[in-house]
Design a protein around this motif. Structure first.
Motif, mmCIF file in Angstrom:
data_model
loop_
_atom_site.group_PDB
_atom_site.id
_atom_site.type_symbol
_atom_site.label_atom_id
_atom_site.label_comp_id
_atom_site.label_asym_id
_atom_site.label_seq_id
_atom_site.Cartn_x
_atom_site.Cartn_y
_atom_site.Cartn_z
ATOM 1 N N LYS A 51 6.467 -20.767 34.252
ATOM 2 C CA LYS A 51 6.021 -22.160 34.114
ATOM 3 C C LYS A 51 4.582 -22.327 34.596
ATOM 4 C CE LYS A 51 10.561 -24.283 34.313
ATOM 5 N NZ LYS A 51 11.470 -25.171 35.033
ATOM 6 N N GLU A 66 2.340 -20.830 31.968
ATOM 7 C CA GLU A 66 2.242 -21.731 30.818
ATOM 8 C C GLU A 66 1.340 -22.924 31.131
ATOM 9 O OE1 GLU A 66 6.293 -22.741 29.950
ATOM 10 O OE2 GLU A 66 6.760 -20.720 29.196
ATOM 11 N N MET A 67 1.484 -23.477 32.318
ATOM 12 C CA MET A 67 0.658 -24.604 32.713
ATOM 13 C C MET A 67 -0.809 -24.195 32.785
ATOM 14 S SD MET A 67 0.824 -27.020 36.122
ATOM 15 C CE MET A 67 0.454 -25.655 37.192
ATOM 16 N N ARG A 109 -2.161 -23.907 29.303
ATOM 17 C CA ARG A 109 -2.398 -25.232 28.721
ATOM 18 C C ARG A 109 -3.656 -25.871 29.298
ATOM 19 N NH1 ARG A 109 3.185 -26.040 29.502
ATOM 20 N NH2 ARG A 109 2.735 -27.394 31.243
ATOM 21 N N LEU A 110 -3.854 -25.715 30.597
ATOM 22 C CA LEU A 110 -5.041 -26.290 31.233
ATOM 23 C C LEU A 110 -6.318 -25.599 30.745
ATOM 24 C CD1 LEU A 110 -3.791 -26.809 34.884
ATOM 25 C CD2 LEU A 110 -4.258 -28.578 33.182
ATOM 26 N N ALA A 132 -6.709 -24.193 27.907
ATOM 27 C CA ALA A 132 -6.908 -24.517 26.490
ATOM 28 C C ALA A 132 -7.342 -25.973 26.290
ATOM 29 C CB ALA A 132 -5.629 -24.259 25.709
ATOM 30 N N ASP A 133 -7.139 -26.801 27.273
ATOM 31 C CA ASP A 133 -7.482 -28.224 27.149
ATOM 32 C C ASP A 133 -9.007 -28.381 27.186
ATOM 33 O OD1 ASP A 133 -7.932 -30.992 27.558
ATOM 34 O OD2 ASP A 133 -5.961 -31.198 28.497
#
Length: 90
Positions: free
Chosen positions: A69, A72-73, A76-77, A79-80
């Motif tokens: 997790k 994954e977080m 995502r961060l 890629a933001d």
């Protein structure tokens, strides 16, 4: 995630402490124990070891899932587009 790991670890510690206490009590009274008491102690130990194994498995699974997790977080961060400025400074 950390709180859940703490809860699982405390349950594991509690089960281990209860087993150690029961083992200590049985060891002190072993000379005076009858067959029924010994069988009861063995059943308790088997059940306790079963519970300990389940809790330990849950803790390991939780740790593995928590790492996934977090990864994954982090992905995502990274890629933001709003976070690119922060990550480009490191």
């Amino acid at each position: 995630l950390v709180e859940r790991a703490t809860i699982i670890q405390s349950r594991l510690d509690e089960e281990n402490a209860n087993l150690a206490k029961k083992t200590s009590t049985f060891s002190r009274n072993r000379d005076h124990a009858d067959k029924e008491t010994e069988e009861e102690y063995e059943r308790y130990c088997q059940a306790a070891m079963f519970r300990i194994q389940i809790i330990d498995d849950r803790l390991k699974r939780h740790e593995k899932q928590a790492l996934q997790k977090y990864e994954e977080m982090d992905a995502r961060l990274r890629a933001d587009p709003r976070m690119r400025a922060i990550h480009s400074t490191y």
